[in-house]
Design a protein around this motif. Structure first.
Motif, PDB file in Angstrom:
ATOM      1  N   THR A   1      46.979  35.772  44.755  1.00 38.87           N
ATOM      2  CA  THR A   1      46.442  35.883  46.111  1.00 38.87           C
ATOM      3  C   THR A   1      46.341  34.482  46.723  1.00 38.87           C
ATOM      4  OG1 THR A   1      44.158  35.643  45.359  1.00 38.87           O
ATOM      5  CG2 THR A   1      45.036  37.904  45.491  1.00 38.87           C
TER       6      THR A   1
ATOM      7  N   TYR B   1      40.361  29.042  40.009  1.00 37.83           N
ATOM      8  CA  TYR B   1      41.455  29.439  39.112  1.00 37.83           C
ATOM      9  C   TYR B   1      41.856  28.306  38.168  1.00 37.83           C
ATOM     10  CZ  TYR B   1      45.889  31.035  37.306  1.00 37.83           C
ATOM     11  OH  TYR B   1      46.912  31.385  36.449  1.00 37.83           O
TER      12      TYR B   1
ATOM     13  N   GLU C   1      36.494  38.148  30.545  1.00 38.17           N
ATOM     14  CA  GLU C   1      35.844  37.796  31.813  1.00 38.17           C
ATOM     15  C   GLU C   1      36.865  37.227  32.800  1.00 38.17           C
ATOM     16  OE1 GLU C   1      32.542  35.160  31.112  1.00 38.17           O
ATOM     17  OE2 GLU C   1      31.684  36.525  29.617  1.00 38.17           O
TER      18      GLU C   1
ATOM     19  N   GLN D   1      40.065  37.845  32.841  1.00 35.88           N
ATOM     20  CA  GLN D   1      40.931  38.947  33.274  1.00 35.88           C
ATOM     21  C   GLN D   1      40.280  39.706  34.427  1.00 35.88           C
ATOM     22  OE1 GLN D   1      41.226  41.123  29.609  1.00 35.88           O
ATOM     23  NE2 GLN D   1      43.007  39.979  28.898  1.00 35.88           N
ATOM     24  N   GLU D   2      39.000  39.995  34.288  1.00 34.83           N
ATOM     25  CA  GLU D   2      38.282  40.728  35.340  1.00 34.83           C
ATOM     26  C   GLU D   2      38.258  39.934  36.645  1.00 34.83           C
ATOM     27  OE1 GLU D   2      37.082  43.841  35.443  1.00 34.83           O
ATOM     28  OE2 GLU D   2      37.980  44.104  33.447  1.00 34.83           O
ATOM     29  N   ARG D   3      37.988  38.644  36.532  1.00 37.23           N
ATOM     30  CA  ARG D   3      37.965  37.811  37.742  1.00 37.23           C
ATOM     31  C   ARG D   3      39.353  37.733  38.362  1.00 37.23           C
ATOM     32  NH1 ARG D   3      35.606  31.695  38.714  1.00 37.23           N
ATOM     33  NH2 ARG D   3      35.798  31.827  40.984  1.00 37.23           N
TER      34      ARG D   3
ATOM     35  N   ARG E   1      41.686  40.059  38.354  1.00 33.62           N
ATOM     36  CA  ARG E   1      41.926  41.297  39.104  1.00 33.62           C
ATOM     37  C   ARG E   1      41.105  41.345  40.387  1.00 33.62           C
ATOM     38  NH1 ARG E   1      42.680  43.294  33.761  1.00 33.62           N
ATOM     39  NH2 ARG E   1      40.475  43.708  33.454  1.00 33.62           N
ATOM     40  N   ALA E   2      39.895  40.793  40.340  1.00 35.87           N
ATOM     41  CA  ALA E   2      39.013  40.835  41.508  1.00 35.87           C
ATOM     42  C   ALA E   2      39.401  39.807  42.574  1.00 35.87           C
ATOM     43  CB  ALA E   2      37.562  40.601  41.071  1.00 35.87           C
ATOM     44  N   GLU E   3      39.907  38.608  42.156  1.00 37.84           N
ATOM     45  CA  GLU E   3      40.077  37.521  43.113  1.00 37.84           C
ATOM     46  C   GLU E   3      41.481  36.911  43.177  1.00 37.84           C
ATOM     47  OE1 GLU E   3      37.093  34.414  42.730  1.00 37.84           O
ATOM     48  OE2 GLU E   3      35.784  35.835  41.671  1.00 37.84           O
ATOM     49  N   TRP E   4      42.120  36.672  42.037  1.00 41.48           N
ATOM     50  CA  TRP E   4      43.282  35.781  41.997  1.00 41.48           C
ATOM     51  C   TRP E   4      44.640  36.473  41.974  1.00 41.48           C
ATOM     52  CZ3 TRP E   4      40.303  33.588  37.394  1.00 41.48           C
ATOM     53  CH2 TRP E   4      39.307  32.724  37.844  1.00 41.48           C
TER      54      TRP E   4
END
Length: 126
Positions: free
Chosen positions: A29, A35, A88, A90-92, A94-97
């Motif tokens: 994104t 990141y 953690e 991986q989750e971030r 998917r949510a942001e990057w």
């Protein structure tokens, strides 16, 4: 994983098969806050996984990123996949990057490495 590592530009030498690869292909994104720091931390952590063999990175001018992680066996790959800090991240991701990504995991049964020999040094003009 980072394509901006300070390590020399060369592919990971082919380990003796069999081994496993995880091929992570991503389009990121526009928002990449945090990141770089997280990526550097993941590179540090994965090196501590017993059975981790190395990693290759590539980035196209159009923004497609490819990371290939090499692991001695399925247990090493599982240890990385289930590591708490990696989960953690991986989750971030998917949510942001990540706009989108694909993960391929494969057992490698054959591989080889080629390295061009150094050019011979001719006599120098005096």
């Amino acid at each position: 994983m980072s394509a901006h590592s300070s390590e020399p530009v060369a592919p990971v030498e082919a380990p003796e098969p069999p081994y496993y690869v995880a091929v992570f292909t991503v389009v990121r994104t526009p928002s990449q806050d945090g990141y770089g720091e997280t990526d550097a931390r993941m590179e540090e952590l994965v090196k501590g996984i017993p059975g981790y063999l190395g990693m290759d990175h590539a980035q196209t001018p159009g923004g497609l990123g490819i990371t290939v992680g090499y692991f001695r066996d399925a247990d090493a790959l599982t240890a990385w996949r289930t590591h708490a800090e990696h989960r953690e991240a991986q989750e971030r991701g998917r949510a942001e990057w990540y706009e989108s990504y694909t993960l391929h995991v494969a057992k490698v049964e054959r591989s080889h490495t080629f390295v061009r020999p150094p050019a011979p040094q001719g006599p120098t003009a005096g």
